[in-house]
Design a protein around this motif. Structure first.
Motif, PDB file in Angstrom:
ATOM      1  N   SER A  86      -6.638 -11.850  -1.099  1.00  0.00           N
ATOM      2  CA  SER A  86      -5.562 -12.834  -1.152  1.00  0.00           C
ATOM      3  C   SER A  86      -4.255 -12.178  -1.570  1.00  0.00           C
ATOM      4  O   SER A  86      -4.234 -11.263  -2.396  1.00  0.00           O
ATOM      5  CB  SER A  86      -5.912 -13.941  -2.154  1.00  0.00           C
ATOM      6  N   LEU A  87      -3.174 -12.678  -0.986  1.00  0.00           N
ATOM      7  CA  LEU A  87      -1.855 -12.195  -1.360  1.00  0.00           C
ATOM      8  C   LEU A  87      -1.542 -12.595  -2.797  1.00  0.00           C
ATOM      9  O   LEU A  87      -1.929 -13.674  -3.263  1.00  0.00           O
ATOM     10  CB  LEU A  87      -0.785 -12.783  -0.441  1.00  0.00           C
ATOM     11  N   LYS A  88      -0.826 -11.694  -3.483  1.00  0.00           N
ATOM     12  CA  LYS A  88      -0.336 -12.004  -4.814  1.00  0.00           C
ATOM     13  C   LYS A  88       1.133 -12.408  -4.716  1.00  0.00           C
ATOM     14  O   LYS A  88       1.811 -12.096  -3.736  1.00  0.00           O
ATOM     15  CB  LYS A  88      -0.478 -10.779  -5.733  1.00  0.00           C
ATOM     16  N   LYS A  89       1.604 -13.107  -5.717  1.00  0.00           N
ATOM     17  CA  LYS A  89       3.016 -13.451  -5.759  1.00  0.00           C
ATOM     18  C   LYS A  89       3.841 -12.168  -5.708  1.00  0.00           C
ATOM     19  O   LYS A  89       3.499 -11.188  -6.359  1.00  0.00           O
ATOM     20  CB  LYS A  89       3.324 -14.221  -7.054  1.00  0.00           C
ATOM     21  N   ASP A  91       4.147 -10.186  -3.114  1.00  0.00           N
ATOM     22  CA  ASP A  91       3.692  -9.248  -2.080  1.00  0.00           C
ATOM     23  C   ASP A  91       4.577  -9.463  -0.852  1.00  0.00           C
ATOM     24  O   ASP A  91       4.346 -10.373  -0.047  1.00  0.00           O
ATOM     25  CB  ASP A  91       2.220  -9.495  -1.713  1.00  0.00           C
ATOM     26  N   HIS A  92       5.595  -8.645  -0.687  1.00  0.00           N
ATOM     27  CA  HIS A  92       6.604  -8.875   0.353  1.00  0.00           C
ATOM     28  C   HIS A  92       6.300  -8.150   1.665  1.00  0.00           C
ATOM     29  O   HIS A  92       6.707  -8.605   2.729  1.00  0.00           O
ATOM     30  CB  HIS A  92       7.986  -8.443  -0.149  1.00  0.00           C
ATOM     31  N   ILE A  93       5.606  -7.010   1.582  1.00  0.00           N
ATOM     32  CA  ILE A  93       5.339  -6.191   2.768  1.00  0.00           C
ATOM     33  C   ILE A  93       3.847  -5.876   2.840  1.00  0.00           C
ATOM     34  O   ILE A  93       3.227  -5.534   1.819  1.00  0.00           O
ATOM     35  CB  ILE A  93       6.125  -4.863   2.725  1.00  0.00           C
ATOM     36  N   GLU A  94       3.285  -5.956   4.038  1.00  0.00           N
ATOM     37  CA  GLU A  94       1.907  -5.522   4.271  1.00  0.00           C
ATOM     38  C   GLU A  94       1.871  -4.602   5.485  1.00  0.00           C
ATOM     39  O   GLU A  94       2.410  -4.943   6.542  1.00  0.00           O
ATOM     40  CB  GLU A  94       0.990  -6.715   4.568  1.00  0.00           C
ATOM     41  N   ILE A  95       1.228  -3.453   5.320  1.00  0.00           N
ATOM     42  CA  ILE A  95       0.982  -2.559   6.451  1.00  0.00           C
ATOM     43  C   ILE A  95      -0.531  -2.492   6.629  1.00  0.00           C
ATOM     44  O   ILE A  95      -1.232  -1.913   5.795  1.00  0.00           O
ATOM     45  CB  ILE A  95       1.580  -1.160   6.209  1.00  0.00           C
ATOM     46  N   GLU A  96      -1.018  -3.108   7.702  1.00  0.00           N
ATOM     47  CA  GLU A  96      -2.464  -3.178   7.943  1.00  0.00           C
ATOM     48  C   GLU A  96      -2.890  -2.032   8.848  1.00  0.00           C
ATOM     49  O   GLU A  96      -2.209  -1.704   9.827  1.00  0.00           O
ATOM     50  CB  GLU A  96      -2.838  -4.519   8.578  1.00  0.00           C
ATOM     51  N   PHE A  97      -4.045  -1.442   8.512  1.00  0.00           N
ATOM     52  CA  PHE A  97      -4.583  -0.326   9.282  1.00  0.00           C
ATOM     53  C   PHE A  97      -5.859  -0.743   9.999  1.00  0.00           C
ATOM     54  O   PHE A  97      -6.526  -1.706   9.604  1.00  0.00           O
ATOM     55  CB  PHE A  97      -4.844   0.867   8.351  1.00  0.00           C
ATOM     56  N   VAL A 224      -7.516  -4.379  -6.925  1.00  0.00           N
ATOM     57  CA  VAL A 224      -6.788  -5.582  -6.505  1.00  0.00           C
ATOM     58  C   VAL A 224      -5.821  -6.037  -7.583  1.00  0.00           C
ATOM     59  O   VAL A 224      -4.724  -6.507  -7.308  1.00  0.00           O
ATOM     60  CB  VAL A 224      -7.787  -6.710  -6.165  1.00  0.00           C
ATOM     61  N   ASP A 225      -6.206  -5.911  -8.841  1.00  0.00           N
ATOM     62  CA  ASP A 225      -5.365  -6.380  -9.940  1.00  0.00           C
ATOM     63  C   ASP A 225      -4.472  -5.288 -10.499  1.00  0.00           C
ATOM     64  O   ASP A 225      -3.732  -5.503 -11.454  1.00  0.00           O
ATOM     65  CB  ASP A 225      -6.241  -6.929 -11.076  1.00  0.00           C
ATOM     66  N   GLY A 226      -4.547  -4.092  -9.934  1.00  0.00           N
ATOM     67  CA  GLY A 226      -3.762  -2.973 -10.457  1.00  0.00           C
ATOM     68  C   GLY A 226      -2.278  -3.162 -10.203  1.00  0.00           C
ATOM     69  O   GLY A 226      -1.869  -3.743  -9.218  1.00  0.00           O
ATOM     70  N   ALA A 227      -1.499  -2.682 -11.120  1.00  0.00           N
ATOM     71  CA  ALA A 227      -0.036  -2.731 -10.974  1.00  0.00           C
ATOM     72  C   ALA A 227       0.524  -1.395 -11.438  1.00  0.00           C
ATOM     73  O   ALA A 227       0.996  -1.264 -12.550  1.00  0.00           O
ATOM     74  CB  ALA A 227       0.542  -3.879 -11.792  1.00  0.00           C
ATOM     75  N   PRO A 228       0.425  -0.364 -10.588  1.00  0.00           N
ATOM     76  CA  PRO A 228       0.882   0.959 -10.997  1.00  0.00           C
ATOM     77  C   PRO A 228       2.322   0.938 -11.488  1.00  0.00           C
ATOM     78  O   PRO A 228       3.177   0.249 -10.948  1.00  0.00           O
ATOM     79  CB  PRO A 228       0.768   1.784  -9.708  1.00  0.00           C
TER      80      PRO A 228
END
Length: 270
Positions: A86-89, A91-97, A224-228
């Motif tokens: 699921s998208l998180k608040k 999340d503006h860009i997604e690059i799918e492979f 998924v919950d990581g925020a580097p």
């Protein structure tokens, strides 16, 4: 704002998961970043991501048709997750492979950027006037000394100038100047060649140590919950204004230089 070591650790964290994979789709959920995300970014769809490199604090995602230029801004973070996540608040860009993984840019403050160029990337207006990378052979004491001649600005603001050398952010300028025993207020043009030859290896050491430490302590880029973000560092002066110097045990002084916090030891740094 993520500095060069944090960006380099981000590159090292995401590269093994996405290099060599074909980009199946690029989705822009909010184009209102530092600059509007151009429609041209979608040109990379259907092409293999050949490699992820870094120039200064820009990540370069290279394909056969062009390069995506990615900047984390002040609050951006990257993670690689399954496309079913699921998208998180923010999340503006997604690059799918093609293998079902997605690289997501999360940026609460929207000071990050995603741009595209099909020309030689070093000629792009954001990169064309940058100085050398600090961890390369092009960055030497002699080079820095030559650049400094006639400069009246402080040595600290001088080494933080991206037109002189990229990536020596505020934290690392404070730390390297302390190690070199150079007062951050000293005019750059009055620093001797010998002292520049001593300073440059310490800048490299400081940045390399931060990258190495980040590689072992930064949160998981596939979590998924990581925020580097920033990683814990054993700092000698930065953020320690008013505390005891680790060398002479005198009190560290904190001032503002170039509108940035500057901490130094009046006894150890001349």
């Amino acid at each position: 704002m993520p500095e060069l070591p944090e960006v380099e650790v981000s590159r090292l964290g995401i590269s093994p998961h996405i290099e060599g994979k074909v980009i199946s789709q690029l989705r822009v959920h909010d184009s209102r970043l530092r600059w509007p995300v151009p429609d041209q970014v979608k040109r990379v769809e259907g092409y293999q991501l050949q490699r992820v490199t870094r120039r200064a604090k820009y990540l370069l995602l290279e394909t056969a048709v062009g390069t995506l230029i990615l900047h984390l801004g002040m609050s951006g973070a990257l993670r690689v997750v399954p496309k079913t996540t699921s998208l998180k608040k923010h999340d503006h860009i997604e690059i799918e492979f093609e293998h079902g993984q997605v690289l997501r840019l999360n940026d609460p403050r929207r000071f990050g950027a995603l741009l595209y160029t099909d020309e030689t990337v070093d000629h792009h207006k954001l990169l064309a006037h940058l100085g050398p990378e600090p961890l390369t052979d092009a960055f030497t004491g002699d080079y820095l000394h030559n650049c400094s001649r006639g400069r009246t600005q402080s040595i600290k603001t001088f080494i933080m100038d991206n037109r002189v050398v990229v990536g020596v952010g505020n934290i690392y300028a404070n730390e390297a100047l302390f190690k070199a025993g150079i007062n951050p207020k000293r005019q750059a043009g009055k620093v001797s060649k010998k002292r520049f030859q001593e300073l440059v290896p310490l800048i490299k050491e400081t940045l390399a140590d931060a990258i190495q430490q980040g590689g072992t302590t930064l949160r998981d880029f596939t979590n998924v919950d990581g925020a580097p973000g920033y990683f814990a560092q054993k700092l000698l002066v930065y953020g320690r204004g008013g505390k005891r110097c680790r060398q002479c045990h005198g009190q560290l002084k904190e001032i503002r230089l170039g509108q940035r916090s500057t901490v130094y030891c009046t006894h150890c740094q001349r």
